[in-house]
Scaffold this motif. Structure first.
Motif, PDB file in Angstrom:
ATOM      1  N   VAL A 140      42.884  43.957  46.019  1.00  0.00           N
ATOM      2  CA  VAL A 140      43.164  42.959  44.273  1.00  0.00           C
ATOM      3  C   VAL A 140      41.873  42.007  43.855  1.00  0.00           C
ATOM      4  O   VAL A 140      42.368  41.667  43.503  1.00  0.00           O
ATOM      5  CB  VAL A 140      44.622  42.120  45.122  1.00  0.00           C
ATOM      6  CG1 VAL A 140      45.507  43.107  45.973  1.00  0.00           C
ATOM      7  CG2 VAL A 140      44.150  41.280  46.259  1.00  0.00           C
ATOM      8  N   LYS A 141      41.208  41.183  45.210  1.00  0.00           N
ATOM      9  CA  LYS A 141      40.668  40.646  45.054  1.00  0.00           C
ATOM     10  C   LYS A 141      39.097  40.645  45.001  1.00  0.00           C
ATOM     11  O   LYS A 141      39.019  40.670  46.471  1.00  0.00           O
ATOM     12  CB  LYS A 141      40.905  39.161  45.091  1.00  0.00           C
ATOM     13  CG  LYS A 141      40.229  38.090  44.311  1.00  0.00           C
ATOM     14  CD  LYS A 141      41.176  36.039  44.418  1.00  0.00           C
ATOM     15  CE  LYS A 141      40.025  35.191  43.969  1.00  0.00           C
ATOM     16  NZ  LYS A 141      40.722  34.055  44.086  1.00  0.00           N
ATOM     17  N   ILE A 142      37.939  40.135  44.742  1.00  0.00           N
ATOM     18  CA  ILE A 142      36.495  39.794  45.061  1.00  0.00           C
ATOM     19  C   ILE A 142      36.157  38.477  44.859  1.00  0.00           C
ATOM     20  O   ILE A 142      35.767  37.865  44.323  1.00  0.00           O
ATOM     21  CB  ILE A 142      35.552  40.854  44.418  1.00  0.00           C
ATOM     22  CG1 ILE A 142      35.731  42.386  45.234  1.00  0.00           C
ATOM     23  CG2 ILE A 142      34.442  41.284  44.985  1.00  0.00           C
ATOM     24  CD1 ILE A 142      34.954  43.214  43.819  1.00  0.00           C
ATOM     25  N   ASP A 143      35.324  37.913  46.136  1.00  0.00           N
ATOM     26  CA  ASP A 143      35.165  36.714  45.782  1.00  0.00           C
ATOM     27  C   ASP A 143      33.320  36.950  46.283  1.00  0.00           C
ATOM     28  O   ASP A 143      33.654  37.848  47.486  1.00  0.00           O
ATOM     29  CB  ASP A 143      35.370  35.312  47.114  1.00  0.00           C
ATOM     30  CG  ASP A 143      36.686  35.549  46.093  1.00  0.00           C
ATOM     31  OD1 ASP A 143      37.127  34.454  44.911  1.00  0.00           O
ATOM     32  OD2 ASP A 143      38.043  35.392  46.895  1.00  0.00           O
ATOM     33  N   ILE A 162      28.062  35.517  51.108  1.00  0.00           N
ATOM     34  CA  ILE A 162      28.930  35.421  51.160  1.00  0.00           C
ATOM     35  C   ILE A 162      30.217  36.607  49.692  1.00  0.00           C
ATOM     36  O   ILE A 162      29.697  36.983  49.131  1.00  0.00           O
ATOM     37  CB  ILE A 162      29.968  34.595  51.425  1.00  0.00           C
ATOM     38  CG1 ILE A 162      29.496  33.318  52.211  1.00  0.00           C
ATOM     39  CG2 ILE A 162      31.331  34.820  52.060  1.00  0.00           C
ATOM     40  CD1 ILE A 162      29.122  33.438  53.364  1.00  0.00           C
ATOM     41  N   TYR A 163      29.949  37.464  50.875  1.00  0.00           N
ATOM     42  CA  TYR A 163      31.058  38.900  50.235  1.00  0.00           C
ATOM     43  C   TYR A 163      32.071  38.738  50.917  1.00  0.00           C
ATOM     44  O   TYR A 163      32.188  39.689  51.989  1.00  0.00           O
ATOM     45  CB  TYR A 163      30.771  39.455  50.042  1.00  0.00           C
ATOM     46  CG  TYR A 163      30.508  40.950  48.706  1.00  0.00           C
ATOM     47  CD1 TYR A 163      30.606  41.312  47.781  1.00  0.00           C
ATOM     48  CD2 TYR A 163      31.868  41.862  49.187  1.00  0.00           C
ATOM     49  CE1 TYR A 163      30.551  41.952  46.980  1.00  0.00           C
ATOM     50  CE2 TYR A 163      32.362  42.683  48.098  1.00  0.00           C
ATOM     51  CZ  TYR A 163      31.577  43.195  46.864  1.00  0.00           C
ATOM     52  OH  TYR A 163      32.203  43.572  46.142  1.00  0.00           O
ATOM     53  N   ILE A 164      33.203  38.567  49.923  1.00  0.00           N
ATOM     54  CA  ILE A 164      35.154  38.720  50.586  1.00  0.00           C
ATOM     55  C   ILE A 164      35.531  39.716  49.463  1.00  0.00           C
ATOM     56  O   ILE A 164      36.034  39.585  48.502  1.00  0.00           O
ATOM     57  CB  ILE A 164      35.532  37.181  50.368  1.00  0.00           C
ATOM     58  CG1 ILE A 164      34.275  36.319  51.025  1.00  0.00           C
ATOM     59  CG2 ILE A 164      36.633  37.752  51.357  1.00  0.00           C
ATOM     60  CD1 ILE A 164      35.161  34.985  51.346  1.00  0.00           C
ATOM     61  N   ILE A 165      36.477  40.179  50.369  1.00  0.00           N
ATOM     62  CA  ILE A 165      37.711  41.052  49.594  1.00  0.00           C
ATOM     63  C   ILE A 165      38.405  40.911  49.851  1.00  0.00           C
ATOM     64  O   ILE A 165      39.068  41.075  51.368  1.00  0.00           O
ATOM     65  CB  ILE A 165      37.093  42.536  49.381  1.00  0.00           C
ATOM     66  CG1 ILE A 165      37.235  43.150  51.452  1.00  0.00           C
ATOM     67  CG2 ILE A 165      35.695  43.120  49.164  1.00  0.00           C
ATOM     68  CD1 ILE A 165      37.545  45.133  51.810  1.00  0.00           C
ATOM     69  N   PRO A 204      39.356  42.487  40.167  1.00  0.00           N
ATOM     70  CA  PRO A 204      38.742  41.565  39.335  1.00  0.00           C
ATOM     71  C   PRO A 204      38.080  40.765  40.335  1.00  0.00           C
ATOM     72  O   PRO A 204      38.394  40.953  42.082  1.00  0.00           O
ATOM     73  CB  PRO A 204      40.248  39.946  39.580  1.00  0.00           C
ATOM     74  CG  PRO A 204      41.419  40.739  39.666  1.00  0.00           C
ATOM     75  CD  PRO A 204      40.970  42.469  40.516  1.00  0.00           C
ATOM     76  N   LYS A 205      36.946  40.414  39.508  1.00  0.00           N
ATOM     77  CA  LYS A 205      35.765  39.622  40.376  1.00  0.00           C
ATOM     78  C   LYS A 205      35.692  38.162  40.587  1.00  0.00           C
ATOM     79  O   LYS A 205      34.840  38.196  39.360  1.00  0.00           O
ATOM     80  CB  LYS A 205      34.669  40.392  40.758  1.00  0.00           C
ATOM     81  CG  LYS A 205      32.957  40.055  41.485  1.00  0.00           C
ATOM     82  CD  LYS A 205      32.176  41.359  41.486  1.00  0.00           C
ATOM     83  CE  LYS A 205      30.989  40.401  42.135  1.00  0.00           C
ATOM     84  NZ  LYS A 205      29.960  41.964  42.139  1.00  0.00           N
ATOM     85  N   ALA A 206      35.558  37.669  40.941  1.00  0.00           N
ATOM     86  CA  ALA A 206      35.020  35.934  40.903  1.00  0.00           C
ATOM     87  C   ALA A 206      33.833  36.180  41.430  1.00  0.00           C
ATOM     88  O   ALA A 206      33.446  36.313  43.319  1.00  0.00           O
ATOM     89  CB  ALA A 206      35.693  34.951  42.207  1.00  0.00           C
ATOM     90  N   SER A 207      32.440  35.258  40.898  1.00  0.00           N
ATOM     91  CA  SER A 207      31.474  35.162  41.444  1.00  0.00           C
ATOM     92  C   SER A 207      29.991  34.725  40.442  1.00  0.00           C
ATOM     93  O   SER A 207      30.761  33.964  39.800  1.00  0.00           O
ATOM     94  CB  SER A 207      30.320  36.412  40.335  1.00  0.00           C
ATOM     95  OG  SER A 207      28.875  36.986  41.172  1.00  0.00           O
ATOM     96  N   SER A 208      29.592  34.013  41.752  1.00  0.00           N
ATOM     97  CA  SER A 208      28.398  32.441  41.360  1.00  0.00           C
ATOM     98  C   SER A 208      27.851  32.838  41.349  1.00  0.00           C
ATOM     99  O   SER A 208      27.343  33.187  42.722  1.00  0.00           O
ATOM    100  CB  SER A 208      29.228  31.930  41.462  1.00  0.00           C
ATOM    101  OG  SER A 208      28.455  30.444  41.539  1.00  0.00           O
TER     102      SER A 208
END
Length: 238
Positions: A140-143, A162-165, A204-208
């Motif tokens: 449901v989400k990627i950080d 860091i890669y979180i699902i 959805p992916k939150a990336s910085s």
């Protein structure tokens, strides 16, 4: 002279404990690979807080070695932490608790992994040793980011990628805590492959890119280029 020998002996015990811990870690990984990981896996990861359990085991091994092979430590331990009367009176309870705790710790560590295959995610846990299966559509989400500072829980350093699902159950899986990849490539490249599949599904992916420069301090360009591609990959490709 005795103090120097004591220090050298302590150093040797630390080295022996480290070697034993590494052997145990490799044996643990082998058991997990054989028992829980299917042949078509892309990668499998250690679930948090397994890394904390591994550190506890290492500290335990160091304590045992020092107790039996370092006289000064044994005397200090007995004077400050040991209750001989209690141990003597409840010997069976102490031994049983030690064996039971060791088995519990081993079982918890072995079953705490998540496997990613080309089309699903299999989450193994203490209560679900055979695993719960999710499709990629259940993500449901990627950080993803590069850490700007150290953290103890979870255990990361400044500049770590860091890669979180996040799964539909609410479980968060840190893909960067890799146990093994299927082709022995660097994990970044396998994560990049998985990332493309997930982003193309519109997840959805939150990336910085804010702390990207920190990752370049200790990694070669071929790896930081992979991190950059992952961080910048936010649009699906039809």
């Amino acid at each position: 002279m005795r103090k120097i020998l004591s220090v050298l002996k302590g150093l040797l015990l630390f080295i022996v404990a480290f070697i034993l811990t590494m052997i145990s870690y490799l044996l643990l990984s082998y058991i997990q690979r054989i028992v829980l990981v299917p042949d078509d896996f892309l990668l499998w990861t250690f679930n948090f807080p397994v890394i904390i359990l591994i550190i506890i085991v290492e500290l335990f091994v160091i304590t045992i070695l020092f107790y039996f092979f370092h006289k000064s430590f044994r005397e200090y331990f007995q004077a400050n932490f040991s209750n001989k009367d209690f141990v003597r009176k409840h010997q069976k309870l102490v031994i049983g608790s030690f064996i039971g705790g060791s088995i519990f710790l081993l079982y918890t560590t072995v079953t705490s992994i998540t496997v990613v295959t080309p089309d699903k995610v299999i989450d193994h846990s203490f209560l679900r040793p055979l695993g719960r299966e999710y499709t990629y559509d259940d993500v449901v989400k990627i950080d993803t980011e590069v850490k700007s500072e150290k953290s103890i829980i979870p255990l990361y350093s400044e500049g770590d990628f860091i890669y979180i699902i996040e799964l539909s159950s609410g479980k968060r899986v840190y893909l960067n805590d890799v146990g093994e990849t299927n082709d022995y490539e660097h994990p970044f490249f396998t994560i990049e492959e998985i990332d493309r599949k997930l982003v193309n599904r519109g997840i959805p992916k939150a990336s910085s890119m804010e702390n990207f420069e920190l990752a370049t301090k200790d990694l070669d360009k071929v790896y930081t280029d992979g991190i950059r591609r992952i961080l910048e990959n936010t649009d699906s490709v039809e």
